[in-house]
Design a protein around this motif. Sequence first.
Motif, PDB file in Angstrom:
ATOM      1  N   GLY A   1       0.884  -1.297   0.065  1.00  0.00           N
ATOM      2  CA  GLY A   1       0.229   0.194  -0.099  1.00  0.00           C
ATOM      3  C   GLY A   1       0.870   1.260  -0.067  1.00  0.00           C
ATOM      4  O   GLY A   1       0.640   2.145  -0.649  1.00  0.00           O
ATOM      5  N   ALA A   2       1.894   1.375   0.811  1.00  0.00           N
ATOM      6  CA  ALA A   2       2.801   2.434   0.904  1.00  0.00           C
ATOM      7  C   ALA A   2       3.569   2.524  -0.413  1.00  0.00           C
ATOM      8  O   ALA A   2       3.658   3.775  -0.832  1.00  0.00           O
ATOM      9  CB  ALA A   2       3.750   2.144   2.005  1.00  0.00           C
ATOM     10  N   GLU A   3       3.918   1.311  -0.857  1.00  0.00           N
ATOM     11  CA  GLU A   3       4.673   1.537  -2.361  1.00  0.00           C
ATOM     12  C   GLU A   3       3.924   2.105  -3.428  1.00  0.00           C
ATOM     13  O   GLU A   3       4.055   2.861  -4.358  1.00  0.00           O
ATOM     14  CB  GLU A   3       5.129  -0.131  -2.666  1.00  0.00           C
ATOM     15  CG  GLU A   3       6.164  -0.630  -1.779  1.00  0.00           C
ATOM     16  CD  GLU A   3       6.761  -1.825  -2.185  1.00  0.00           C
ATOM     17  OE1 GLU A   3       6.049  -2.439  -3.013  1.00  0.00           O
ATOM     18  OE2 GLU A   3       7.607  -2.432  -1.470  1.00  0.00           O
ATOM     19  N   ALA A   4       2.413   1.709  -3.266  1.00  0.00           N
ATOM     20  CA  ALA A   4       1.524   2.241  -4.460  1.00  0.00           C
ATOM     21  C   ALA A   4       1.312   3.693  -4.174  1.00  0.00           C
ATOM     22  O   ALA A   4       1.298   4.552  -5.269  1.00  0.00           O
ATOM     23  CB  ALA A   4       0.072   1.360  -4.336  1.00  0.00           C
ATOM     24  N   GLU A   5       1.192   4.051  -2.964  1.00  0.00           N
ATOM     25  CA  GLU A   5       0.995   5.502  -2.603  1.00  0.00           C
ATOM     26  C   GLU A   5       2.399   6.345  -3.124  1.00  0.00           C
ATOM     27  O   GLU A   5       1.983   7.287  -3.784  1.00  0.00           O
ATOM     28  CB  GLU A   5       0.535   5.717  -1.422  1.00  0.00           C
ATOM     29  CG  GLU A   5      -0.586   5.339  -0.750  1.00  0.00           C
ATOM     30  CD  GLU A   5      -1.517   5.963  -1.330  1.00  0.00           C
ATOM     31  OE1 GLU A   5      -1.379   7.355  -1.635  1.00  0.00           O
ATOM     32  OE2 GLU A   5      -2.840   5.611  -1.493  1.00  0.00           O
ATOM     33  N   ALA A   6       3.584   5.874  -2.995  1.00  0.00           N
ATOM     34  CA  ALA A   6       4.840   6.254  -3.314  1.00  0.00           C
ATOM     35  C   ALA A   6       4.769   6.334  -4.800  1.00  0.00           C
ATOM     36  O   ALA A   6       5.022   7.549  -5.433  1.00  0.00           O
ATOM     37  CB  ALA A   6       5.854   5.530  -2.806  1.00  0.00           C
ATOM     38  N   ALA A   7       4.408   5.366  -5.763  1.00  0.00           N
ATOM     39  CA  ALA A   7       4.415   5.242  -7.130  1.00  0.00           C
ATOM     40  C   ALA A   7       3.314   6.151  -7.676  1.00  0.00           C
ATOM     41  O   ALA A   7       3.549   7.073  -8.548  1.00  0.00           O
ATOM     42  CB  ALA A   7       4.115   4.028  -7.406  1.00  0.00           C
ATOM     43  N   LYS A   8       2.173   6.367  -6.852  1.00  0.00           N
ATOM     44  CA  LYS A   8       1.012   7.339  -7.314  1.00  0.00           C
ATOM     45  C   LYS A   8       1.550   9.036  -7.113  1.00  0.00           C
ATOM     46  O   LYS A   8       1.340   9.785  -7.999  1.00  0.00           O
ATOM     47  CB  LYS A   8      -0.254   6.988  -6.410  1.00  0.00           C
ATOM     48  CG  LYS A   8      -1.508   8.039  -7.154  1.00  0.00           C
ATOM     49  CD  LYS A   8      -2.419   7.735  -6.068  1.00  0.00           C
ATOM     50  CE  LYS A   8      -3.507   8.603  -6.386  1.00  0.00           C
ATOM     51  NZ  LYS A   8      -4.772   8.144  -5.573  1.00  0.00           N
ATOM     52  N   LEU A   9       2.263   9.171  -6.061  1.00  0.00           N
ATOM     53  CA  LEU A   9       2.637  10.434  -5.723  1.00  0.00           C
ATOM     54  C   LEU A   9       3.875  10.854  -6.650  1.00  0.00           C
ATOM     55  O   LEU A   9       3.889  11.942  -7.161  1.00  0.00           O
ATOM     56  CB  LEU A   9       3.349  10.500  -4.291  1.00  0.00           C
ATOM     57  CG  LEU A   9       3.633  11.938  -3.821  1.00  0.00           C
ATOM     58  CD1 LEU A   9       2.491  12.935  -3.854  1.00  0.00           C
ATOM     59  CD2 LEU A   9       4.152  11.823  -2.444  1.00  0.00           C
TER      60      LEU A   9
END
Length: 592
Positions: free
Chosen positions: A219-227
């Motif tokens: 989830g954190a990786e997905a948020e980082a990629a999205k950002l």
Amino acid sequence: MAAPKKGRSASAQSRPGRSLALILIAIAALTGGMFASGNTTPRLGIDLAGGTSITLEAKSGQESAINKTNMNTAVDIMNRRVNGLGVSEAEVQTQGDRNIIVNIPKGTNSEQARKQVGTTAKLYFRPVLATEVSGAAAASPTPSASSSSSKKATDKATDKATEKASEKATSSGTPSATATSQGRAVTDALKDDATPSASSSASASAKASSSPSPSASSGAEAEAAKLQAAYTALDCRKEGQRAKAGEGAKPTDTTLACGTNSQGQWQKYVLGPAEVAGTDVKKASAVYDTQSAAGWKVTMDFTSGGSKKFASITGTLAKNQSPQNQFAIVLDGSVVSDPYVNQALTGGNAEISGSFDQTEAKDLANVLSYGALPLSFREQSVTTVTAALGGEQLHAGLIAGAIGLALVIVYLVLYYRGLSLIAIASLLVSAALTYEIMTLLGPTIHFALNLPAVCGAIVAIGITADSFIVFFERIRDEIREGRTLRPAVERAWPRARRTILVSDFVSFLAAAVLFIVTVGKVQGFAFTLGLTTVLDVVVVFLFTKPLMTILARKQFFANGHSWSGLDPKRLGAQPPLRRTRRPSAPADPKEA
């Protein structure tokens, strides 16, 4: 009569010419200032000159937050914001349950006022995680999604530092900053950003790729990629993208934002969670640094809680490399300033300095002082207001004032005859001073003459006339007691002076209280009333009394001409008391 003591200096009353010369020089200087500044007419308020009307609509994630208390708080802060430089006569008031109307008079920088009022979201201090010139061909950093604990993210291409405090910094750019701790400087002047270099970009990218991810969750990786994707795609040169940057972000979120650097280029940012809120700033002021001649700077004082937060975040940022040793001052999703930090600022106060001009420093101080609003607002409409109705009312008011002034002059001529010339001359001097000062206050403190202010000036005619009447009646009382004019003037003045000062003090006190407790148009009335009351004292002391002293030496007044207003017979004066000698007793009783 005893001769004056040797060495005794002549009193001011024996040199009335000096007082008259002083006030005439003041009038000439003010007139010269008007023409030198190019302002020869007073600045008019929105009801007389028209202006701009802005409608703002409140918005909030929680509908219950849009209530009367929060709306009134927003109105109060906006009022202080738009009138922050003085009596600019801008009107801020609520309309309905969720709208606020802001009326800005013509002559005010309406675009600047729109920014001051329309920028109404909450103010936050956020750590800078990454930043680059928007649209620059540089490698994109990979911001961390869990930077709230370490306040670090991947490094990025930073702008080359220019000479210390050498470039012009704007409130929306990147001014350099210094701070004080317990009254002493603890940081050096910080450097403005310039265009990022390719080498720093490459270094930043390399560092970004080697930086381990603090969070292993998908989830954190997905948020980082999205950002990262949002940051890469963000182009702050486009107004639509700037408006949406960081939209809906909470204070605890890592977010995106836009701002401009010292070269006027659009800069995009990745910002960490908010560490200090605008409510933690107790006071911010724009001051001129006279000691080091460094120009204008902005000083900030924090609350006790804000001091601890600010000391914590600056202590952490000071350990990082650029740009992660910067904090961004963010208002409504826009970065208004992003100074560097070299040391922890633990004194509860700080300075932001650079090459500010006065307007830039005051704008930033205004944002810091009044930036924290309980609600966010969006600009619903902007319309131009005409002055047709106000012009008609002004015309009617001026006619009424002219009739009142004419009646006062007729009364003075019929009742005081020759003395009326002194009263009329004093009124003209008072009117000239009032007009010149109001004209110069327009560009200085944004004073705007509106209808209530005109009413205050008209009321002042009566206050000024009262002062003349008190003085003249004291002189006439002395003549009724049998004194000649010159000693009557000098004996009447101390008594009249006390009465005039007490009367004017009461009027000024009422005007001051009214100015403090009111806003908008009523404040304009109070300001004008207070100004004219002070000028009444100046005119009576420096013009009316000296002119009366000089005219008392003229035969027309000294001999009590029937048209002088000081005719002893017409005033019913008693003949002066004279001592008579009794006849001496005869030496011889037979002679009686």
